[in-house]
Design a protein around this motif. Sequence first.
Motif, PDB file in Angstrom:
ATOM      1  N   SER A 301      18.156  52.187   1.427  1.00  0.00           N
ATOM      2  CA  SER A 301      17.000  51.509   2.012  1.00  0.00           C
ATOM      3  C   SER A 301      15.843  52.488   2.045  1.00  0.00           C
ATOM      4  CB  SER A 301      17.307  51.023   3.425  1.00  0.00           C
ATOM      5  OG  SER A 301      16.167  50.422   4.014  1.00  0.00           O
ATOM      6  N   TYR A 339      16.198  46.910   1.913  1.00  0.00           N
ATOM      7  CA  TYR A 339      15.454  46.082   0.961  1.00  0.00           C
ATOM      8  C   TYR A 339      15.278  46.888  -0.307  1.00  0.00           C
ATOM      9  CZ  TYR A 339      11.276  48.511   2.831  1.00  0.00           C
ATOM     10  OH  TYR A 339      10.366  49.453   3.248  1.00  0.00           O
ATOM     11  N   SER A 340      15.547  46.219  -1.398  1.00  0.00           N
ATOM     12  CA  SER A 340      15.641  46.891  -2.687  1.00  0.00           C
ATOM     13  C   SER A 340      14.272  47.084  -3.322  1.00  0.00           C
ATOM     14  CB  SER A 340      16.535  46.073  -3.621  1.00  0.00           C
ATOM     15  OG  SER A 340      16.432  46.528  -4.939  1.00  0.00           O
ATOM     16  N   ARG A 347      11.408  39.585   1.610  1.00  0.00           N
ATOM     17  CA  ARG A 347      12.181  40.606   2.318  1.00  0.00           C
ATOM     18  C   ARG A 347      13.036  39.994   3.426  1.00  0.00           C
ATOM     19  NH1 ARG A 347       9.960  45.739   5.779  1.00  0.00           N
ATOM     20  NH2 ARG A 347       8.680  46.179   3.930  1.00  0.00           N
ATOM     21  N   HIS A 348      12.582  38.892   3.990  1.00  0.00           N
ATOM     22  CA  HIS A 348      13.309  38.201   5.042  1.00  0.00           C
ATOM     23  C   HIS A 348      14.746  37.897   4.623  1.00  0.00           C
ATOM     24  CE1 HIS A 348      14.236  35.172   8.113  1.00  0.00           C
ATOM     25  NE2 HIS A 348      13.091  35.415   8.704  1.00  0.00           N
ATOM     26  N   GLN A 350      16.710  39.626   2.226  1.00  0.00           N
ATOM     27  CA  GLN A 350      17.464  40.620   1.480  1.00  0.00           C
ATOM     28  C   GLN A 350      18.693  41.140   2.216  1.00  0.00           C
ATOM     29  OE1 GLN A 350      15.263  43.526  -0.856  1.00  0.00           O
ATOM     30  NE2 GLN A 350      13.439  42.257  -0.726  1.00  0.00           N
ATOM     31  N   ALA A 351      18.593  41.420   3.512  1.00  0.00           N
ATOM     32  CA  ALA A 351      19.757  41.921   4.249  1.00  0.00           C
ATOM     33  C   ALA A 351      20.874  40.883   4.244  1.00  0.00           C
ATOM     34  CB  ALA A 351      19.359  42.281   5.672  1.00  0.00           C
ATOM     35  N   GLU A 354      22.635  40.759   0.860  1.00  0.00           N
ATOM     36  CA  GLU A 354      23.477  41.922   0.574  1.00  0.00           C
ATOM     37  C   GLU A 354      24.722  41.979   1.437  1.00  0.00           C
ATOM     38  OE1 GLU A 354      22.072  45.819  -0.191  1.00  0.00           O
ATOM     39  OE2 GLU A 354      20.059  45.141  -0.737  1.00  0.00           O
ATOM     40  N   ASP A 553       5.745  43.936  -0.625  1.00  0.00           N
ATOM     41  CA  ASP A 553       6.054  43.703   0.791  1.00  0.00           C
ATOM     42  C   ASP A 553       5.686  44.875   1.689  1.00  0.00           C
ATOM     43  OD1 ASP A 553       8.047  45.380  -0.085  1.00  0.00           O
ATOM     44  OD2 ASP A 553       9.720  44.111   0.533  1.00  0.00           O
TER      45      ASP A 553
END
Length: 712
Positions: A301, A339-340, A347-348, A350-351, A354, A553
Amino acid sequence: MHYTKYLLFLAFFLLVRVASAENGYELWMRYTKVSDEKLLTRYQELTSSIHIPGNSATLDVIRAELRLGIGKMLGKIPHFTTEATAGILIGQLSDIPSLYAGEHTSLEGITEDGYAIYTKEKQIVITAPTDAGLLYATFHLLRLIQTGQSLERLHLTSSPKVKLRLLNHWDNLNRTVERGYAGFSIWDWHTLPDYIDERYIDYARANASIGINGVVLTNVNASATALTPSYLQKVKALADVMRPYHIKVYLTARFSAPLEIGRLETADPLNKEVKRWWKEKTDEIYALIPDFGGFLVKANSEGQPGPQDYGRTHAEGANMLADVLAPHQGIVMWRAFVYSHEALEDRHKQAYNEFVPLDGKFRDNVLVQVKNGAIDFMPREPFHPLFGAMPQTPLMMEFQLTQEYLGQATHLVYLAPLFKECLNSDTYAQGEGSTVAKIVDGSLDKHRINGIAGVSNIGNDINWCGHPFAQANWYAFGRLCWDYDLNASEIAKEWLKMTFSNDSSFVEQVCQIMMGSREALVNYMNPIGLHHLMGTGHHYGPAPWVDDLPRADWNPTYYHKADTQGIGFDRTTSGSNALSQYHPEVRRKWEDLSLCEDEYLLWFHHLPWDDQLKDGHSIWEKLCESYYSGMQSVKTMQEVWDRQQNKIDDQRFKQVQMLLAIQYKEAKWWRDACLLYFQTFSGQEILPKHEKVAHTLEYYRSLHFPYAPGHW
């Protein structure tokens, strides 16, 4: 002659002033003299003698705290006796007569850190299964005296609802603090382990007084140097200070440490040499610190190394560390803030994307540590969609006490309402009532371990937190970790009485300031669901126009998406579809404009400037009303505070007065800069009833703050 008399008078005046000055160092443990004579007399009668059977470092701490607290508040140091008939009896269930233990029918229900306090005839009995519980109970008793409550007919038990109650320090080894607004780190790594600052002990006292039982000493953007032998000796010294207060120390583990300090050619978590290196390092730590808590990890991250560098998953990385910690009963807290650099989607999401596929693949001594919201500690965020989406994995809450996006240490913002807003949110994971709190405490999914972490707002400023009222966020965090059902207003009143004054008018009026402060800030910064409008890098001040940073972002324009058609981030099926990550009941509410709360409208929807809200305002009118009302709220806060001048000490009164003046000026800055910028898209005038803005948009865009706190 007259001049000499003047100097003598001035010297005397300054001496008296210094003697009576309050700089905030004592926090909520001021232990001021009880002014009510009837209460004072009764307290003195009840606490004149104390019996604490047994010997341990924690019991010694309890004795010292009672001497200090009762001595200062009641004007007489209590007599410690070996007589079991003393006014106060404090002991574990096994150390006091069964006669007393049997008096309380609820003792069997208290947990390891819990305790009971009750009155038997004229004796106050404090008992618990462990010394830790006795310590927490002692601070509870002192709190009762501090807040002027009766010690007659006590009949109470208390147990923490969350097992791991941790502060995360974002402190670097060079004593800078990432997102720190209260000076440098309190950890002086250069003089450790040989010099133990008294502040370390007072820090431990403060945390124990509110039930915090763990401290991550180092920044999540970790340095491998912290794991070297010389620094582990320094960590040991701090662990020795914390231990009598039942506070475990933890470290952040830099994933690339085997490369950086182990001279290996890889940090691949499945590599045998890498596993061996981490096992040996972990064994080395536990040989020095037998009660070491474990590792907190930020991986893959924001440029940090991690298992994905080797084609491995977060679970494989976390499990490698969990396996070497397990024989020592240590834990891994693996952060979900990822976030990659390659991913271009919202971005909301991405976690969630994953981590949800990894549910059930983590070892049972791994907690996935999740921020309260999916973006990044905004003034207001909907709860993170991971809560309720990983039933086979313990999820640890991460709140932020340091005010990175909340005006930093110049704004009075009481965060207990924010914490409770998130914890009380219903995820509907197992139907109605599946609150975030029940997921975090493990009760919903029957997890063995659970916890809440708070990113520390502590530095080496004399008052610890920079703003006197920032102390309330540290205090409230600890109290809510212990019991998230506590009332935010009651916590504020409790803190005010202990920190400033028991004067009822002061407490009531200032409590109102505190309870409205977070909503005021949301209104003058990020109203109706807007988010991430802050200056980039340091996150100080408004900068909704920034659009030239290398990642989409990282730019405020990415989040508000203002154009001539409207404003807001569409996260419905017609946009990023981030709402699909929530359970259907939650998704339907936030998708439906007639059901979605105004507070989240622009978080989930891109709406036309003339779109009418439930209260009859258009989006543009609502923005204007919110920004102006937020600023006016700060003006009201100033007026209420000014009326407190003769009720508290002059030093802290003036300090808060000056900081509120800064907050008012900056609230106006936020209002004017944001409305002028958004006006370029809406094409509408600010309502005539409002005062005119002070400067042009060009003026606000020209402001730069290269040395603002938190710029790293």
